[in-house]
Design a protein around this motif. Sequence first.
Motif, PDB file in Angstrom:
ATOM      1  N   GLY A 240       0.093  -7.341  -4.866  1.00 49.24           N
ATOM      2  CA  GLY A 240      -0.102  -6.041  -4.111  1.00 49.24           C
ATOM      3  C   GLY A 240      -0.732  -4.940  -5.055  1.00 49.24           C
ATOM      4  N   PRO A 241      -1.616  -4.894  -6.265  1.00 43.47           N
ATOM      5  CA  PRO A 241      -1.874  -3.629  -6.713  1.00 43.47           C
ATOM      6  C   PRO A 241      -2.512  -2.718  -5.989  1.00 43.47           C
ATOM      7  N   VAL A 242      -2.165  -1.380  -6.258  1.00 44.60           N
ATOM      8  CA  VAL A 242      -2.460  -0.242  -5.743  1.00 44.60           C
ATOM      9  C   VAL A 242      -3.002   0.626  -6.623  1.00 44.60           C
ATOM     10  N   VAL A 243      -4.331   1.199  -6.903  1.00 40.64           N
ATOM     11  CA  VAL A 243      -4.647   2.111  -7.890  1.00 40.64           C
ATOM     12  C   VAL A 243      -4.832   3.608  -7.205  1.00 40.64           C
ATOM     13  N   HIS A 244      -4.177   4.460  -7.640  1.00 42.22           N
ATOM     14  CA  HIS A 244      -4.287   5.725  -7.178  1.00 42.22           C
ATOM     15  C   HIS A 244      -4.777   6.544  -8.728  1.00 42.22           C
TER      16      HIS A 244
ATOM     17  N   ASP B  24       0.824  -1.245   0.102  1.00 43.28           N
ATOM     18  CA  ASP B  24      -0.207   0.227  -0.234  1.00 43.28           C
ATOM     19  C   ASP B  24       1.009   1.132   0.121  1.00 43.28           C
ATOM     20  N   ILE B  25       0.263   2.432  -0.483  1.00 38.45           N
ATOM     21  CA  ILE B  25       1.109   3.727  -0.635  1.00 38.45           C
ATOM     22  C   ILE B  25       0.106   4.647   0.067  1.00 38.45           C
ATOM     23  N   ILE B  26       0.321   4.853   1.541  1.00 34.90           N
ATOM     24  CA  ILE B  26      -0.240   5.754   2.212  1.00 34.90           C
ATOM     25  C   ILE B  26       0.032   7.138   1.963  1.00 34.90           C
ATOM     26  N   VAL B  27      -0.601   8.217   1.379  1.00 34.20           N
ATOM     27  CA  VAL B  27      -0.211   9.478   1.458  1.00 34.20           C
ATOM     28  C   VAL B  27      -0.488  10.312   3.031  1.00 34.20           C
ATOM     29  N   THR B  28       0.682  10.891   3.216  1.00 36.15           N
ATOM     30  CA  THR B  28       0.731  11.264   4.509  1.00 36.15           C
ATOM     31  C   THR B  28       0.604  12.757   4.761  1.00 36.15           C
ATOM     32  N   ASN B  29       0.619  13.693   3.808  1.00 31.75           N
ATOM     33  CA  ASN B  29       0.601  15.165   3.853  1.00 31.75           C
ATOM     34  C   ASN B  29      -0.361  15.846   3.048  1.00 31.75           C
ATOM     35  N   ARG B  30      -1.111  16.624   3.037  1.00 29.61           N
ATOM     36  CA  ARG B  30      -2.033  17.335   2.280  1.00 29.61           C
ATOM     37  C   ARG B  30      -1.635  17.817   1.034  1.00 29.61           C
ATOM     38  N   ALA B  31      -0.227  18.135   0.922  1.00 26.80           N
ATOM     39  CA  ALA B  31       0.240  18.483  -0.612  1.00 26.80           C
ATOM     40  C   ALA B  31       0.415  17.341  -1.499  1.00 26.80           C
ATOM     41  N   GLY B  32       0.253  15.931  -0.902  1.00 26.62           N
ATOM     42  CA  GLY B  32       0.307  14.723  -1.772  1.00 26.62           C
ATOM     43  C   GLY B  32       1.896  14.620  -2.301  1.00 26.62           C
ATOM     44  N   THR B  33       2.771  15.126  -1.310  1.00 26.78           N
ATOM     45  CA  THR B  33       4.117  14.923  -1.761  1.00 26.78           C
ATOM     46  C   THR B  33       5.047  13.944  -0.673  1.00 26.78           C
ATOM     47  N   LYS B  34       4.359  13.408   0.310  1.00 25.35           N
ATOM     48  CA  LYS B  34       4.855  12.492   1.203  1.00 25.35           C
ATOM     49  C   LYS B  34       3.917  11.128   1.323  1.00 25.35           C
ATOM     50  N   ALA B  35       4.635  10.085   1.429  1.00 30.87           N
ATOM     51  CA  ALA B  35       3.806   8.700   1.693  1.00 30.87           C
ATOM     52  C   ALA B  35       4.708   7.679   2.468  1.00 30.87           C
ATOM     53  N   LEU B  36       3.830   6.678   2.733  1.00 32.78           N
ATOM     54  CA  LEU B  36       4.602   5.613   3.414  1.00 32.78           C
ATOM     55  C   LEU B  36       4.335   4.447   2.501  1.00 32.78           C
ATOM     56  N   LEU B  37       5.451   3.548   2.241  1.00 29.62           N
ATOM     57  CA  LEU B  37       5.343   2.611   1.321  1.00 29.62           C
ATOM     58  C   LEU B  37       5.073   1.403   2.336  1.00 29.62           C
ATOM     59  N   CYS B  38       4.145   0.519   2.380  1.00 34.70           N
ATOM     60  CA  CYS B  38       4.127  -0.580   3.454  1.00 34.70           C
ATOM     61  C   CYS B  38       3.903  -1.997   2.610  1.00 34.70           C
ATOM     62  N   CYS B  39       4.978  -2.719   2.932  1.00 32.83           N
ATOM     63  CA  CYS B  39       5.016  -3.866   1.913  1.00 32.83           C
ATOM     64  C   CYS B  39       5.212  -5.065   2.750  1.00 32.83           C
ATOM     65  N   ASN B  40       4.846  -6.395   2.581  1.00 31.46           N
ATOM     66  CA  ASN B  40       5.389  -7.526   3.258  1.00 31.46           C
ATOM     67  C   ASN B  40       6.277  -8.345   2.155  1.00 31.46           C
ATOM     68  N   HIS B  41       6.936  -9.372   2.888  1.00 33.36           N
ATOM     69  CA  HIS B  41       7.883 -10.134   2.100  1.00 33.36           C
ATOM     70  C   HIS B  41       7.628 -11.746   2.365  1.00 33.36           C
TER      71      HIS B  41
END
Length: 722
Positions: free
Chosen positions: A666-670, A200-217
């Motif tokens: 792990g598809p993510v669609v933004h 998952d790609i979780i955007v973390t600021n209002r400007a949409g320029t920072k995010a957390l990539l969360c992934c399992n292995h």
Amino acid sequence: MTELSDPHNDLQADLQTDLQADAGCPSCSEHAAPAVSNGRRNMLSLLPMAGHTSGKRSAVTCALKCDSACAKPVPNTSDNGYFRDIAGKALSRRHALGLAGAGAVALAVGGSGLAPAAASPGQAGALAAGGHGGRTKLPFKPITPVAATEDTFVVPQGYIWEPIIRWGDPILPGGVPFDVAAQSAAKQELAFGYNNDYTDIIVTNRAGTKALLCCNHEYVNAEIMFPPDLATEEQLKIAMAAHGFAIVELERSAPGEKWSYVPSAPKNRRITASTPFEITGPAAGSDLLKTKADPTGTVALGTIGNCSGGTTPWGTILSGEENFNGYFRADGTAPEGKRYGLSDGESSYGWEAIEPRFDARTPDYANEPNRFGYIVEIDPTDPTSTPRKHTSLGRLKHEGANVVIADSGHVVAYTGDDERFDYLYKFVSKGRYNKHNRRKNLDLLTEGDLYVARFHGDSPEAEIDGTGKLPSDGKFDGYGQWIPLVKNGRSKVSGMSVEEVLVHTRLAADKAGATKMDRCEDVQPSPTTGKVYVACTNNTDRGKDGKAGPVEPNPRNANKDGHIVEIVEDDGDHTSRVFRWNLVIVAGDPTAEGTYFAGYPKDKVSPISCPDNLAFDSEGNLWISTDGQPDSIGLCDGLFKVPLEGRERGHVQQFLSVPREAETCGPVVHDKDGSVFVAVQHPGEDGSWNDQHSQFPDYVDGTAAKGEFAGPRPSIVQVFKK
């Protein structure tokens, strides 16, 4: 009207009592991986599935990912029947559930509170949400399918792709640039892991320029990872460090631009096969979970076999521990172990050579396998938090879990057991979601009710002949029940305690009479309609001698292509005990008999087989990633878009194709951002150190970029408009 025959009278009585009490008060892969062995002996000659797969399916995947499950007896040897209603007659909830009394609400086919499986022509123009194929935020022309032998990543015209992060890229302080010839466990613990799956790609600021990539292995491919001169013990330790989970901070210049990962960022984190996990729920502290190293039964080391997952409304990540059995040597005679595929033989990875806990034949660690097979929850915002394993959701080969908030405020989590002839489950929390109290929400999955699904068809038995031919009513459909395993803190399974139900969940579901499915993998509720979608990947054992035959929710014998189930909960209430269902896609080569795409013209859809992970875009379209197309239809796996409403319902369109011998995960669609993300897992898996089959993602015109590893590196890829 004839009532349904049901031998499970005790459960039916419980169901009647529960429904009356609730009235007016809504409350898999068939594959695996090989061991690292002394002397670097030829692994391929030792694989149980070598020479027994069809098409392009890899025996390597079969060994490493699911402990060569197809070469072994099916763990589910229960004699669960299939309950079929009388064809051509209307059904009421009273008769469908075998209930009597005036409290039952009518459940006629196609009516009374249950939305129809497909929108009528009159509805098509009035759909509030998208998914109808008209306007779209991600327009594309479907790509031409790619032959399974091609080592290339293909996207639609007008789009480009780039890796965000790859196996071995350093993410924690002290990490160093990846050098395949100088690997160590210490370096791997500071770097991105192998075989990335749920993302998952979780955007973390209002400007949409920072995010957390969360992934399992999920697992590793030792034969193509390690140079031959690397010591075996170090290989084993690297493999353990390459499992688990990664959380990585991302940044970009503006929305719509490519993300880049930030090395050594404050929230970056690695979780491995050795990270301590808190065990939660009613089974925590049970004698079934205690070992010499953990006499409390409340702290488990590590997470393994993590496949798909989900992101909760309160911002945590869920991940399923799937094929954990292949990591252990165990007593292969105990029924509890046999039901999970445990056996007394060298494990797939050989970790018992360096850690005694993976040898469950000893009294000290006989319960260690019982500490795996759960849904784990991780808080990506707090790198100091302790991840947790939730026993309330049961122990099985979880593909993942996805959460929806019911109108009542209760949290409902859907999860599938990825094994041939295993089951579909639902969890309903005791507590209620509070958007203003995240701390309280963090405990919502620790206590609640656990159910397993029983499906019924509405067509005559003779019309379900195993070929995939549609019955006379023109669709595979029917109704179903959620059978309680644990409710209100009490076991609903005769002869089993709550702890036993939650640790030996498969045995409990056998007793409950659940419907044997064709490998329930990802289960996703639609954020626009509330309907629930189940990816049944395949089951080539369906209809074999001594095995369950075709039934309406699993209508094909030797089902190599899989199907998608659409579930509509009664009155749209996700806490409901009854539902309607239909098959929206019966996958495979559209030119072949026995395929179905919600009635959409078969000559206008992309070929698709072996649906695995599911996702949604903002318009309500379903996106499907596949795992197994090389074997089933001779094509590379890919990602596909499918509208679910209106005239375009069932119009399968291929968006991308992954390289040779890789799986799409792990598809993510933004779509509002013009971006799609996938995890590319095990590219070139059939190769060896001296015969690499892929150079993904560091190739340029088919050759390795200067100074880069000439073999494959599992990666997270972003696809975006030029």
